[in-house]
Design a protein around this motif. Sequence first.
Motif, PDB file in Angstrom:
ATOM      1  N   HIS A 167       0.839  -1.204   0.000  1.00  0.00           N
ATOM      2  CA  HIS A 167       0.000   0.000   0.000  1.00  0.00           C
ATOM      3  C   HIS A 167       0.872   1.252   0.000  1.00  0.00           C
ATOM      4  N   VAL A 168       0.449   2.249  -0.751  1.00  0.00           N
ATOM      5  CA  VAL A 168       1.116   3.559  -0.714  1.00  0.00           C
ATOM      6  C   VAL A 168       0.074   4.616  -0.354  1.00  0.00           C
ATOM      7  N   HIS A 169       0.377   5.392   0.701  1.00  0.00           N
ATOM      8  CA  HIS A 169      -0.522   6.472   1.118  1.00  0.00           C
ATOM      9  C   HIS A 169       0.123   7.820   0.836  1.00  0.00           C
ATOM     10  N   VAL A 170      -0.554   8.632   0.021  1.00  0.00           N
ATOM     11  CA  VAL A 170      -0.047   9.974  -0.280  1.00  0.00           C
ATOM     12  C   VAL A 170      -0.833  10.950   0.594  1.00  0.00           C
ATOM     13  N   ILE A 171      -0.193  11.400   1.685  1.00  0.00           N
ATOM     14  CA  ILE A 171      -0.934  12.155   2.702  1.00  0.00           C
ATOM     15  C   ILE A 171      -0.462  13.608   2.812  1.00  0.00           C
ATOM     16  N   TYR A 172       0.738  13.893   2.332  1.00  0.00           N
ATOM     17  CA  TYR A 172       1.232  15.258   2.508  1.00  0.00           C
ATOM     18  C   TYR A 172       0.356  16.243   1.721  1.00  0.00           C
ATOM     19  N   GLY A 173       0.373  17.478   2.168  1.00  0.00           N
ATOM     20  CA  GLY A 173      -0.412  18.514   1.499  1.00  0.00           C
ATOM     21  C   GLY A 173      -0.121  19.856   2.143  1.00  0.00           C
ATOM     22  N   TYR A 174      -0.665  20.899   1.542  1.00  0.00           N
ATOM     23  CA  TYR A 174      -0.395  22.242   2.053  1.00  0.00           C
ATOM     24  C   TYR A 174      -1.666  23.062   1.949  1.00  0.00           C
ATOM     25  N   LEU A 175      -2.159  23.550   3.092  1.00  0.00           N
ATOM     26  CA  LEU A 175      -3.420  24.301   3.105  1.00  0.00           C
ATOM     27  C   LEU A 175      -3.229  25.714   2.550  1.00  0.00           C
ATOM     28  N   GLY A 176      -2.216  26.398   3.059  1.00  0.00           N
ATOM     29  CA  GLY A 176      -1.989  27.779   2.618  1.00  0.00           C
ATOM     30  C   GLY A 176      -3.178  28.669   2.924  1.00  0.00           C
ATOM     31  N   THR A 177      -3.186  29.868   2.348  1.00  0.00           N
ATOM     32  CA  THR A 177      -4.367  30.718   2.491  1.00  0.00           C
ATOM     33  C   THR A 177      -4.742  31.285   1.131  1.00  0.00           C
ATOM     34  N   GLN A 178      -6.034  31.347   0.889  1.00  0.00           N
ATOM     35  CA  GLN A 178      -6.524  31.856  -0.394  1.00  0.00           C
ATOM     36  C   GLN A 178      -6.110  33.310  -0.588  1.00  0.00           C
ATOM     37  N   GLU A 179      -6.177  34.049   0.506  1.00  0.00           N
ATOM     38  CA  GLU A 179      -5.847  35.478   0.445  1.00  0.00           C
ATOM     39  C   GLU A 179      -4.434  35.690  -0.095  1.00  0.00           C
ATOM     40  N   LYS A 180      -3.503  34.904   0.442  1.00  0.00           N
ATOM     41  CA  LYS A 180      -2.120  35.028   0.012  1.00  0.00           C
ATOM     42  C   LYS A 180      -1.952  34.522  -1.429  1.00  0.00           C
ATOM     43  N   ALA A 181      -2.639  33.414  -1.736  1.00  0.00           N
ATOM     44  CA  ALA A 181      -2.510  32.822  -3.078  1.00  0.00           C
ATOM     45  C   ALA A 181      -2.984  33.788  -4.154  1.00  0.00           C
ATOM     46  N   THR A 182      -3.949  34.629  -3.808  1.00  0.00           N
ATOM     47  CA  THR A 182      -4.513  35.572  -4.762  1.00  0.00           C
ATOM     48  C   THR A 182      -3.495  36.630  -5.188  1.00  0.00           C
ATOM     49  N   SER A 183      -2.615  36.977  -4.237  1.00  0.00           N
ATOM     50  CA  SER A 183      -1.670  38.060  -4.541  1.00  0.00           C
ATOM     51  C   SER A 183      -0.238  37.570  -4.724  1.00  0.00           C
TER      52      SER A 183
END
Lengths: 442, 256
Positions: free
Chosen positions: B92-108
């Motif tokens: 089995h391989v579990h891909v669990i990593y991720g990054y939430l970040g913030t939409q506000e920052k992503a916009t700019s």
Amino acid sequence: MSTRFHPSDTLASWGRVVKARHLVARPRFPDEIGELISGFSPDAPGLAVGLRRSYGDSNLNPEGHIIDMTGLDRMISFDRETGLICAEAGVSFSQALQLLAPAGWFLPTSPGTRFVTMGGAVANDIHGKNHHAAGTFGASVTRLKLWRTDGVAQEVGPGDPLFHATVGGLGLTGIIEWVEFRAVRIPSTEVEGEDTPFENVSEYFDIAAEKKDRYEHTMAWVDCATGGSHLGRGILSSANWYQHGGLTAHREEPRRKMPIDAPSFAINSLTVRAFNSIRHELKTMRAGPYRQHYEPFLYPLDAIGGWNRLYGARGFYQYQCVLPPDTARDGVVELLKTIVASGQGSTLAVLKDFGPNPPVGLMSFPREGTTLALDFRNQGEATLKLMADLDQIVASAGGRLYPAKDGRISAALFQSGFPKWQEFREHVDPGLSSAFWRRVSA
Amino acid sequence: MTGSLAKTPSNRVVILGALSAIAMATARIYAAEGAALMLVARNADRLKGLADDLRTRGAVQVETAVVDLEAAAADAPALMAVWKTRLGGLDHVHVIYGYLGTQEKATSDPAELARITSSNYSTAVQWCEAAANIMRAQKRGSVIAISSVAGDRGRQSNYAYGAAKGGLALYMQGLAHSLAPTGVRAVAVKPGFVDTPMTDGLKKGGPLWASPEKIGKIVRRAADKGGPVQYAPGIWRMIMLVIRTVPSFVFHKTKL
């Protein structure tokens, strides 16, 4: 201050009387501790807490910082040959037992709930039904790692003054990162016990003295709603590990949950009286030997998650004292008479004789004698008045109260009960404090 | 590490992003079953602490690899092959990593938007494909990725994250289709609100918040059972059905 702290209005102790605002951080790794405590100071002290099963205010720091240690829940090592086990401070007794019990090992002692952490067990030097045989949890601790708010982390063990201040030290001497202790061998995960009814306090003392040499676990439930010739009637449970059973751990999840607060009329003098009478009858009917898994024997209340909500939204008080052997008989009679006369009857009242084991910590609660544990629904002034009356009896009997259960005693009663408190104060980390400590050290 | 060398593992499992709360809960279930584990994350000290925990809890073998999974995605096939060798096989391989970040920052901030897309989608699918190729050849195994209910409808508060996680779920659905003849499983697990440090700052409590342990159980089970898209817990399937169905002229009046 670190942005890792978030405001919370919901953090409460198990008694739920005090509702206050805290700034809470939940680290998950030991390397976060240093940064989190770096901003703590005498003007802005912090406090580390575990599963918050202490009832009063020893685990509260209103308007201040709290580090919730339950995210540090990794096992570090477990030697299945010697029983030496090391775990991060946030590991619960429940988790540890999942590992220990199937391998034929058990916690050296355990309180009436398995939902306490390693750090909390050390900080309150907890005791259990086997105190007369095993002493407190601190007696089995071999080492622990402690962070001071000046940034220094050190390992301490028996013999080090800081270790003996930390055991029973209510989390005030530093942040405990991990605890290493010796587990004990068990032949099975079942106990073989018997229930013995007694009709009054005097009979309790006679039976308890006789049982303690033959049984590793003893405790008595006492009816606090009945006076006269039946004052202090109850049932004494005594048990030993069963020699021939299997080795299975408990179910991790509680079987039932209290989804909401019970209405305030759920526990009143009538229901307490009825509950105590029915319980007395049932237990009397069952008197005689029985065998059961450790879970219902050691942790009857853990079957209902959030049982503290039974007492309604205003919460409840616990009251636990210990009286020395020479004043215990008369003192317990006085305490029970006062409770019966108040009509506030305690739903759960427990009597137990502590053994003569010398205390491990400067502030360890258990000492040789008899302990009585009670709980009272919070009815405001009337409840506080009753407990103040009980305080008088405890003080004149030369006894003391258990800080883990307390949220209101005076500095005078605390200081007379714990004669080494000033020696302890020398070890308190100036960057740590609690509502309890501010009150009793004044 | 008592007598671990002689034992045969129940499963050989690779966990990418092993230090997240959900990953740790999942790994503990495998450990108690007696699995062999390869833990992959960036922080070596934390990996060591986690490895000790899992060995103590019963894992017969625990290996660690210090890897930046976003930076190393181009090497996914080679690394996955190495990990399979170190575990003596791959179940089995579990891909669990991720990054939430913030939409506000992503916009700019283009770097924030790129990181959200890379962590939650474009590098994640590289690892999934590398794992799937090994399993396609051996005709056995499973690949399980963590998506999110945020991927079910674009919302002003987190559409960068939602789109990446939604794309990942779509990828897993397609992967499951392509692997169907081989018996290999591909699953996207979509958690709702999870009480982890990633969400600390939000107001929590109430019936919709799940513990990482509860999600871990669902993730572990997804390796053996269930369809290609699984909500965690299942109630979110109904909730998201409703949310997807709300017409735009109503939805656009909300602050969600």
